[in-house]
Design a protein around this motif. Structure first.
Motif, PDB file in Angstrom:
ATOM      1  N   LEU A   4       0.849  -1.187   0.000  1.00  0.00           N
ATOM      2  CA  LEU A   4       0.000   0.000   0.000  1.00  0.00           C
ATOM      3  C   LEU A   4       0.882   1.233   0.000  1.00  0.00           C
ATOM      4  O   LEU A   4       1.738   1.400   0.879  1.00  0.00           O
ATOM      5  CB  LEU A   4      -0.925   0.023   1.223  1.00  0.00           C
ATOM      6  CG  LEU A   4      -1.772   1.297   1.384  1.00  0.00           C
ATOM      7  CD1 LEU A   4      -2.737   1.463   0.213  1.00  0.00           C
ATOM      8  CD2 LEU A   4      -2.535   1.278   2.710  1.00  0.00           C
ATOM      9  N   ILE A   5       0.682   2.100  -0.990  1.00  0.00           N
ATOM     10  CA  ILE A   5       1.394   3.371  -1.072  1.00  0.00           C
ATOM     11  C   ILE A   5       0.423   4.493  -0.734  1.00  0.00           C
ATOM     12  O   ILE A   5      -0.606   4.648  -1.397  1.00  0.00           O
ATOM     13  CB  ILE A   5       1.971   3.600  -2.482  1.00  0.00           C
ATOM     14  CG1 ILE A   5       2.918   2.472  -2.883  1.00  0.00           C
ATOM     15  CG2 ILE A   5       2.691   4.950  -2.552  1.00  0.00           C
ATOM     16  CD1 ILE A   5       3.380   2.562  -4.337  1.00  0.00           C
ATOM     17  N   VAL A  70       4.087   2.102   2.442  1.00  0.00           N
ATOM     18  CA  VAL A  70       4.981   3.209   2.118  1.00  0.00           C
ATOM     19  C   VAL A  70       4.202   4.515   2.233  1.00  0.00           C
ATOM     20  O   VAL A  70       3.210   4.719   1.523  1.00  0.00           O
ATOM     21  CB  VAL A  70       5.577   3.091   0.704  1.00  0.00           C
ATOM     22  CG1 VAL A  70       6.499   4.278   0.414  1.00  0.00           C
ATOM     23  CG2 VAL A  70       6.345   1.777   0.555  1.00  0.00           C
ATOM     24  N   ASP A  71       4.632   5.374   3.138  1.00  0.00           N
ATOM     25  CA  ASP A  71       4.024   6.694   3.274  1.00  0.00           C
ATOM     26  C   ASP A  71       4.773   7.641   2.345  1.00  0.00           C
ATOM     27  O   ASP A  71       5.851   8.140   2.672  1.00  0.00           O
ATOM     28  CB  ASP A  71       4.112   7.176   4.727  1.00  0.00           C
ATOM     29  CG  ASP A  71       3.667   8.628   4.877  1.00  0.00           C
ATOM     30  OD1 ASP A  71       3.014   9.154   3.949  1.00  0.00           O
ATOM     31  OD2 ASP A  71       3.992   9.242   5.917  1.00  0.00           O
ATOM     32  N   ALA A  72       4.205   7.861   1.153  1.00  0.00           N
ATOM     33  CA  ALA A  72       4.822   8.750   0.168  1.00  0.00           C
ATOM     34  C   ALA A  72       3.967   9.994  -0.029  1.00  0.00           C
ATOM     35  O   ALA A  72       3.876  10.540  -1.125  1.00  0.00           O
ATOM     36  CB  ALA A  72       5.009   8.019  -1.158  1.00  0.00           C
ATOM     37  N   THR A  73       3.330  10.438   1.042  1.00  0.00           N
ATOM     38  CA  THR A  73       2.504  11.639   0.984  1.00  0.00           C
ATOM     39  C   THR A  73       3.394  12.880   0.991  1.00  0.00           C
ATOM     40  O   THR A  73       4.613  12.806   1.103  1.00  0.00           O
ATOM     41  CB  THR A  73       1.523  11.681   2.170  1.00  0.00           C
ATOM     42  OG1 THR A  73       2.264  11.559   3.406  1.00  0.00           O
ATOM     43  CG2 THR A  73       0.520  10.549   2.091  1.00  0.00           C
ATOM     44  N   HIS A  74       2.765  14.030   0.877  1.00  0.00           N
ATOM     45  CA  HIS A  74       3.492  15.303   0.864  1.00  0.00           C
ATOM     46  C   HIS A  74       4.276  15.461   2.161  1.00  0.00           C
ATOM     47  O   HIS A  74       3.806  15.041   3.226  1.00  0.00           O
ATOM     48  CB  HIS A  74       2.498  16.459   0.711  1.00  0.00           C
ATOM     49  CG  HIS A  74       3.121  17.764   0.394  1.00  0.00           C
ATOM     50  ND1 HIS A  74       3.640  18.583   1.365  1.00  0.00           N
ATOM     51  CD2 HIS A  74       3.329  18.392  -0.787  1.00  0.00           C
ATOM     52  CE1 HIS A  74       4.125  19.673   0.800  1.00  0.00           C
ATOM     53  NE2 HIS A  74       3.967  19.582  -0.506  1.00  0.00           N
ATOM     54  N   PRO A  75       5.487  16.044   2.097  1.00  0.00           N
ATOM     55  CA  PRO A  75       6.281  16.210   3.328  1.00  0.00           C
ATOM     56  C   PRO A  75       5.561  16.960   4.444  1.00  0.00           C
ATOM     57  O   PRO A  75       5.943  16.836   5.609  1.00  0.00           O
ATOM     58  CB  PRO A  75       7.502  16.999   2.844  1.00  0.00           C
ATOM     59  CG  PRO A  75       7.631  16.648   1.399  1.00  0.00           C
ATOM     60  CD  PRO A  75       6.219  16.476   0.901  1.00  0.00           C
ATOM     61  N   PHE A  76       4.515  17.726   4.107  1.00  0.00           N
ATOM     62  CA  PHE A  76       3.796  18.483   5.131  1.00  0.00           C
ATOM     63  C   PHE A  76       2.498  17.802   5.568  1.00  0.00           C
ATOM     64  O   PHE A  76       1.729  18.389   6.332  1.00  0.00           O
ATOM     65  CB  PHE A  76       3.505  19.898   4.635  1.00  0.00           C
ATOM     66  CG  PHE A  76       4.709  20.798   4.721  1.00  0.00           C
ATOM     67  CD1 PHE A  76       4.887  21.651   5.802  1.00  0.00           C
ATOM     68  CD2 PHE A  76       5.677  20.777   3.741  1.00  0.00           C
ATOM     69  CE1 PHE A  76       6.003  22.466   5.891  1.00  0.00           C
ATOM     70  CE2 PHE A  76       6.800  21.585   3.821  1.00  0.00           C
ATOM     71  CZ  PHE A  76       6.964  22.437   4.900  1.00  0.00           C
TER      72      PHE A  76
END
Length: 247
Positions: A4-5, A70-76
């Motif tokens: 899951l991404i 994998v947490d590939a969300t926005h850095p904020f």
């Protein structure tokens, strides 16, 4: 194996592309928050919408037999980052945070750091009167009380109130060119830029354009990755981590 991404970024989409090419038998699901009206979809399965907090995400991981997250969300995207860490621990699923490197000031840059949008807003009256605000449509309330300033707001979708009274909105999506950013600063007579430290190359040309024009930039610092969470700086590194989780 099911991965899951948590996506919505260029890096998330690139990770899904790499996995589709290098491991065609891998099941990859990308989750999008649904805040952008017409997102660019990655290969593989796609789901749109929230999970209902850390508990909901943990339940989803279990129900769909996810083997790696994998947490590939926005850095904020602070909330989803902490929810991912909590859910992964609860469901006993390996977690990786994919975070592009932040920007670093160079010779000639006039940067002022801020710890939040509110702190950034407090710095503006002393820096200029015509502001190029590139922090996205969320969080404009932090600048709504600055009636003495004019704002050029750039975002993918139209912002909603509350927002600054004196503003013009540009609906656009990166990557942006250096010539385009130079023209934008000149045409709108911008004398201060506000940005989040999102990193990456897609929106970086504004920083060089500001440097060339002698325009100060207020840079909002990104939140740290949650304690104990392993991090990768790029999609290729993240893909190696994912493939290393196969049993």
């Amino acid at each position: 194996m099911h991965v899951l991404i948590l996506g919505g970024t260029t890096e998330a989409r690139r990770l899904a592309e790499i996995l589709a090419a290098e491991a065609p038998g891998l099941r990859v699901t990308t989750s999008l928050a649904g805040r952008v009206a017409a997102p660019r979809l990655p290969p593989g399965e796609v789901r749109v919408g929230g999970f209902g907090g850390a508990g909901g995400l943990a339940a989803w991981l279990r129900a769909h037999r996810v083997d790696a997250l994998v947490d590939a969300t926005h850095p904020f995207a602070r909330t989803i980052g902490h929810n991912a860490a909590s859910a992964a621990a609860t469901a006993h699923v390996p977690l990786l945070a994919l975070r592009r490197p932040g920007w670093v000031p160079g010779a000639g840059d006039d940067w002022r750091e801020a710890g939040s949008l509110e702190e950034a807003a407090g710095l503006l009256p002393a820096l200029g009167r015509r502001v190029f605000l590139t922090t996205g449509r969320m969080g404009l309330a932090a600048f709504a009380a600055l009636d003495g300033l004019w704002f050029l707001v750039r975002s993918v979708d139209a912002p909603e109130a509350p927002h600054p009274r004196h503003m013009e909105v540009v609906l656009d999506r990166g990557p942006f060119t250096l010539d385009g950013e130079r023209d934008l600063l000149r045409r709108h007579r911008i004398d201060v830029v506000v940005t989040k430290d999102s990193g990456g190359s897609a929106t970086a040309p504004k920083l060089r354009a500001a440097r060339e024009a002698g325009v100060p930039v207020v840079v909002v610092r990104r939140p740290p990755v949650p304690d104990g969470v392993e991090a990768a700086a790029g999609p290729e590194e993240a893909a190696r981590w994912v493939l290393g989780q196969r049993h």
